[in-house]
Write a protein that holds these residues in place. Structure first.
Motif, PDB file in Angstrom:
ATOM      1  N   ARG A  68      -9.879  36.440  24.787  1.00 30.47           N
ATOM      2  CA  ARG A  68     -10.226  37.262  25.936  1.00 30.47           C
ATOM      3  C   ARG A  68     -10.405  36.357  27.145  1.00 30.47           C
ATOM      4  N   SER A  69      -9.885  36.789  28.272  1.00 33.49           N
ATOM      5  CA  SER A  69     -10.059  36.045  29.514  1.00 33.49           C
ATOM      6  C   SER A  69     -11.416  36.376  30.113  1.00 33.49           C
ATOM      7  N   THR A  70     -12.079  35.357  30.668  1.00 26.33           N
ATOM      8  CA  THR A  70     -13.359  35.580  31.344  1.00 26.33           C
ATOM      9  C   THR A  70     -13.251  35.303  32.843  1.00 26.33           C
ATOM     10  N   GLY A  71     -12.014  35.198  33.323  1.00 27.98           N
ATOM     11  CA  GLY A  71     -11.801  34.961  34.745  1.00 27.98           C
ATOM     12  C   GLY A  71     -11.194  33.599  34.997  1.00 27.98           C
ATOM     13  N   GLY A  72     -10.248  33.543  35.911  1.00 30.95           N
ATOM     14  CA  GLY A  72      -9.577  32.280  36.166  1.00 30.95           C
ATOM     15  C   GLY A  72      -8.896  31.771  34.913  1.00 30.95           C
ATOM     16  N   ALA A  73      -9.006  30.463  34.680  1.00 35.80           N
ATOM     17  CA  ALA A  73      -8.382  29.863  33.505  1.00 35.80           C
ATOM     18  C   ALA A  73      -9.345  29.779  32.317  1.00 35.80           C
ATOM     19  N   ALA A  74     -10.525  30.396  32.420  1.00 39.45           N
ATOM     20  CA  ALA A  74     -11.524  30.319  31.351  1.00 39.45           C
ATOM     21  C   ALA A  74     -11.363  31.468  30.360  1.00 39.45           C
ATOM     22  N   VAL A  75     -11.769  31.209  29.103  1.00 40.18           N
ATOM     23  CA  VAL A  75     -11.721  32.233  28.064  1.00 40.18           C
ATOM     24  C   VAL A  75     -13.045  32.274  27.319  1.00 40.18           C
ATOM     25  N   SER A  76     -13.260  33.362  26.592  1.00 36.81           N
ATOM     26  CA  SER A  76     -14.471  33.527  25.789  1.00 36.81           C
ATOM     27  C   SER A  76     -14.382  32.683  24.524  1.00 36.81           C
ATOM     28  N   PRO A  77     -15.316  31.738  24.313  1.00 33.56           N
ATOM     29  CA  PRO A  77     -15.244  30.868  23.127  1.00 33.56           C
ATOM     30  C   PRO A  77     -15.242  31.636  21.810  1.00 33.56           C
ATOM     31  N   ALA A  78     -16.030  32.710  21.734  1.00 35.73           N
ATOM     32  CA  ALA A  78     -16.147  33.444  20.472  1.00 35.73           C
ATOM     33  C   ALA A  78     -14.871  34.179  20.103  1.00 35.73           C
ATOM     34  N   THR A  79     -13.980  34.361  21.046  1.00 32.18           N
ATOM     35  CA  THR A  79     -12.771  35.134  20.779  1.00 32.18           C
ATOM     36  C   THR A  79     -11.521  34.274  20.658  1.00 32.18           C
ATOM     37  N   LEU A  80     -11.642  32.964  20.821  1.00 31.86           N
ATOM     38  CA  LEU A  80     -10.476  32.077  20.828  1.00 31.86           C
ATOM     39  C   LEU A  80      -9.862  31.982  19.430  1.00 31.86           C
ATOM     40  N   ARG A  81      -8.595  32.341  19.324  1.00 28.36           N
ATOM     41  CA  ARG A  81      -7.894  32.347  18.035  1.00 28.36           C
ATOM     42  C   ARG A  81      -6.608  31.521  18.141  1.00 28.36           C
ATOM     43  N   GLN A  82      -6.443  30.591  17.196  1.00 24.81           N
ATOM     44  CA  GLN A  82      -5.184  29.851  17.162  1.00 24.81           C
ATOM     45  C   GLN A  82      -4.103  30.743  16.564  1.00 24.81           C
ATOM     46  N   LEU A  83      -2.940  30.734  17.168  1.00 19.38           N
ATOM     47  CA  LEU A  83      -1.827  31.544  16.695  1.00 19.38           C
ATOM     48  C   LEU A  83      -1.003  30.785  15.670  1.00 19.38           C
ATOM     49  N   GLN A  84      -0.420  31.553  14.763  1.00 14.86           N
ATOM     50  CA  GLN A  84       0.479  30.972  13.770  1.00 14.86           C
ATOM     51  C   GLN A  84       1.806  31.723  13.790  1.00 14.86           C
ATOM     52  N   PHE A  85       2.805  31.053  13.248  1.00 16.14           N
ATOM     53  CA  PHE A  85       4.157  31.598  13.185  1.00 16.14           C
ATOM     54  C   PHE A  85       4.662  31.425  11.759  1.00 16.14           C
ATOM     55  N   GLY A  86       4.598  32.510  10.980  1.00 14.71           N
ATOM     56  CA  GLY A  86       4.961  32.388   9.577  1.00 14.71           C
ATOM     57  C   GLY A  86       4.064  31.425   8.834  1.00 14.71           C
ATOM     58  N   GLY A  87       2.787  31.354   9.242  1.00  8.35           N
ATOM     59  CA  GLY A  87       1.829  30.466   8.597  1.00  8.35           C
ATOM     60  C   GLY A  87       1.776  29.076   9.192  1.00  8.35           C
ATOM     61  N   ARG A  88       2.678  28.732  10.098  1.00  9.02           N
ATOM     62  CA  ARG A  88       2.701  27.421  10.750  1.00  9.02           C
ATOM     63  C   ARG A  88       2.047  27.526  12.124  1.00  9.02           C
ATOM     64  N   THR A  89       1.585  26.388  12.625  1.00 13.69           N
ATOM     65  CA  THR A  89       0.943  26.383  13.941  1.00 13.69           C
ATOM     66  C   THR A  89       1.911  26.040  15.062  1.00 13.69           C
ATOM     67  N   ASP A  90       3.160  25.741  14.727  1.00 16.41           N
ATOM     68  CA  ASP A  90       4.147  25.472  15.764  1.00 16.41           C
ATOM     69  C   ASP A  90       5.431  26.226  15.463  1.00 16.41           C
ATOM     70  N   ILE A  91       6.320  26.295  16.455  1.00 18.26           N
ATOM     71  CA  ILE A  91       7.592  26.970  16.272  1.00 18.26           C
ATOM     72  C   ILE A  91       8.598  26.396  17.262  1.00 18.26           C
ATOM     73  N   THR A  92       9.856  26.353  16.853  1.00 19.55           N
ATOM     74  CA  THR A  92      10.942  25.961  17.740  1.00 19.55           C
ATOM     75  C   THR A  92      11.852  27.161  17.935  1.00 19.55           C
ATOM     76  N   LEU A  93      12.032  27.546  19.195  1.00 20.17           N
ATOM     77  CA  LEU A  93      12.883  28.689  19.528  1.00 20.17           C
ATOM     78  C   LEU A  93      14.262  28.178  19.926  1.00 20.17           C
ATOM     79  N   ALA A  94      15.281  28.637  19.220  1.00 23.86           N
ATOM     80  CA  ALA A  94      16.645  28.276  19.563  1.00 23.86           C
ATOM     81  C   ALA A  94      17.033  28.912  20.887  1.00 23.86           C
ATOM     82  N   PRO A  95      18.041  28.392  21.576  1.00 24.91           N
ATOM     83  CA  PRO A  95      18.510  29.049  22.801  1.00 24.91           C
ATOM     84  C   PRO A  95      18.879  30.508  22.536  1.00 24.91           C
ATOM     85  N   GLY A  96      18.367  31.397  23.369  1.00 30.40           N
ATOM     86  CA  GLY A  96      18.632  32.825  23.220  1.00 30.40           C
ATOM     87  C   GLY A  96      17.700  33.553  22.275  1.00 30.40           C
ATOM     88  N   ALA A  97      16.754  32.835  21.665  1.00 29.68           N
ATOM     89  CA  ALA A  97      15.902  33.434  20.622  1.00 29.68           C
ATOM     90  C   ALA A  97      14.547  33.869  21.177  1.00 29.68           C
TER      91      ALA A  97
END
Length: 433
Positions: free
Chosen positions: A108-137
């Motif tokens: 959740r945004s709390t204004g400007g570039a700040a966010v709520s610490p309690a709501t910060l969630r790391q995103l995953q992609f198929g269980g991984r924390t990184d992803i490479t997008l091919a051109p056009g993908a």
């Protein structure tokens, strides 16, 4: 082993067997529930190819954002539909090289570039924390548990390496995107972050819905995007923004709504100029939104405005010949047909007046073509509704011009009050059906 120990050992084994049996019974139910998850678009941006933009718009080259070392970008989004789980779409649709996202988060945004610490969630992609997008993908993140209410700002952060050349962008207000050197996706407060006028890579936020909300995509050009619509406090106020607020305030309404702004300033229906032409992008930007039920089409004014007129040239090359009424209406008919083939309901908006713009933009001949297009729109029997934006915003004393109360000052784009009048011209009942 004594009698008591043997008793508890047997009891524990029986309990374990019972739990295992219950788990086996629950697994199919859990899988069925996961399969039944319905995603609905809550926010989206229509992507553009940065390299194809006319030079005046390329004022802050995205390539410079990751000139040396890792960089993290944070983008502020305004969801229009609430939920308890979200997923984020990342896009390299216009990229010419692979795009590696080293890490990403949502909060959740709390204004400007700040966010709520309690709501910060790391995103995953198929269980991984990184992803490479091919051109056009494009790719969606895995579901993340984050509670959002309609109109409650969210922030998506993602890390890229150097050098990273951004190609897939969308123009945003200067207070909506920030860039910070280093790895900062899980940092809550960003000091000395640099603002950017561009949305990079992030093109969608979906929420998981237990019901079937109405997902309305507003498809068009700068009048849909909301140019000229900021209020006295400088807050954006496009007609899709104000329509979303109006729908949330409907008394006694049990239907939930999302309103997605798929407008691109300068966009045309028939030709690529600023962003792909409306016909070229309609499938992705409108019909491709998760759970879309309705599309409100308002496009064609730039096809009338920009033609082979004196002084209108790009790099010495004349612009395409201004299309006739038959070409514009045939293009609109194609969009209607595409939507109906997908089972999406269509609302078609009339083109707004623009008298008062200097020549060669406005002329009696172009006004005659606008009126002819609007007559065709008002006569449609193959759409769910016609939204008569023209009638709602024109000057009663001079119907070829915007009402001064609704004019932002350039005689083309509505003011904040004008966009409110546009939102008021939409009948909510047409969106419930």
């Amino acid at each position: 082993m004594n009698l008591v120990s043997r008793f508890f050992s047997r009891a524990g084994a029986a309990a374990l067997a019972c739990c295992a049996g219950a788990l086996l019974l629950l697994l199919p139910m859990m899988a069925a529930q996961a399969a039944d998850v319905r995603w609905a678009a809550s926010w989206a941006a229509a992507p553009q190819d940065y390299q194809q933009l006319p030079p005046p718009l390329r004022t802050a080259p995205p390539e410079a954002l990751a000139a040396s070392g890792a960089q993290t970008l944070r983008e502020r989004l305004l969801p229009t539909l609430g939920g308890r789980r979200v997923r984020i779409r990342f896009s390299n649709v216009f990229g010419k090289v692979p795009l590696h996202i080293a890490a990403a988060s949502v909060a959740r945004s709390t204004g400007g570039a700040a966010v709520s610490p309690a709501t910060l969630r790391q995103l995953q992609f198929g269980g991984r924390t990184d992803i490479t997008l091919a051109p056009g993908a494009e790719a969606w993140s895995d579901a993340a548990r984050l509670s959002l209410e309609p109109g409650q700002a969210a922030a998506v952060s993602f890390e890229v390496g150097a050098p990273t050349s951004f190609a897939t962008v969308h123009h945003l207000p200067p207070d909506a995107t920030w860039v910070l050197p280093g790895r900062a996706v899980m940092r809550t407060s960003w000091r000395d972050a640099a603002p950017s006028p561009w949305n990079h890579v992030v093109t969608g936020l979906d929420v998981a819905s237990a019901t079937t909300p109405r997902v309305v995509v507003a498809f068009g050009d700068s009048i849909t995007e909301g140019v000229g619509g900021r209020d006295a406090q400088g807050q954006p106020g496009s007609y899709p923004d104000q329509l979303a607020t109006r729908l949330r305030g409907q008394p006694g309404g049990r239907t939930s709504f999302a309103v997605i702004n798929a407008g691109i300033a300068g966009n045309r229906l028939l030709a690529d100029r600023i962003g792909p032409g409306g016909i070229a992008r309609f499938e992705r930007d409108a019909l491709g939104q998760s759970g879309v039920t309705h599309v409100l089409i308002l496009i064609g004014i730039n096809d009338l405005l920009f033609g082979q007129s004196p002084g209108l040239a790009e790099g010495g090359k004349p612009l395409p010949e201004t299309p006739g009424v038959e070409q514009i209406t045939a293009g609109l008919q194609q969009l209607i047909r595409q939507a109906r083939d997908k089972g999406v309901k269509v609302l078609l908006g009339t083109l707004l007046p623009f008298k008062g713009m200097p020549e060669p933009y406005w002329s009696e001949e172009r006004e005659a073509r606008r009126q002819a297009v609007n007559r065709w729109i008002r006569g449609r029997q193959d759409v769910e509704a016609v939204v008569d934006f023209d009638a709602a915003l024109r000057d009663p004393a001079d119907p070829a011009a915007l009402n001064p109360l609704y004019d932002s000052g350039d005689h083309l784009h509505p003011s904040h009050a004008g966009y409110a009048a546009m939102a008021g011209a939409v009948d909510p009942q047409e969106l419930r059906e």
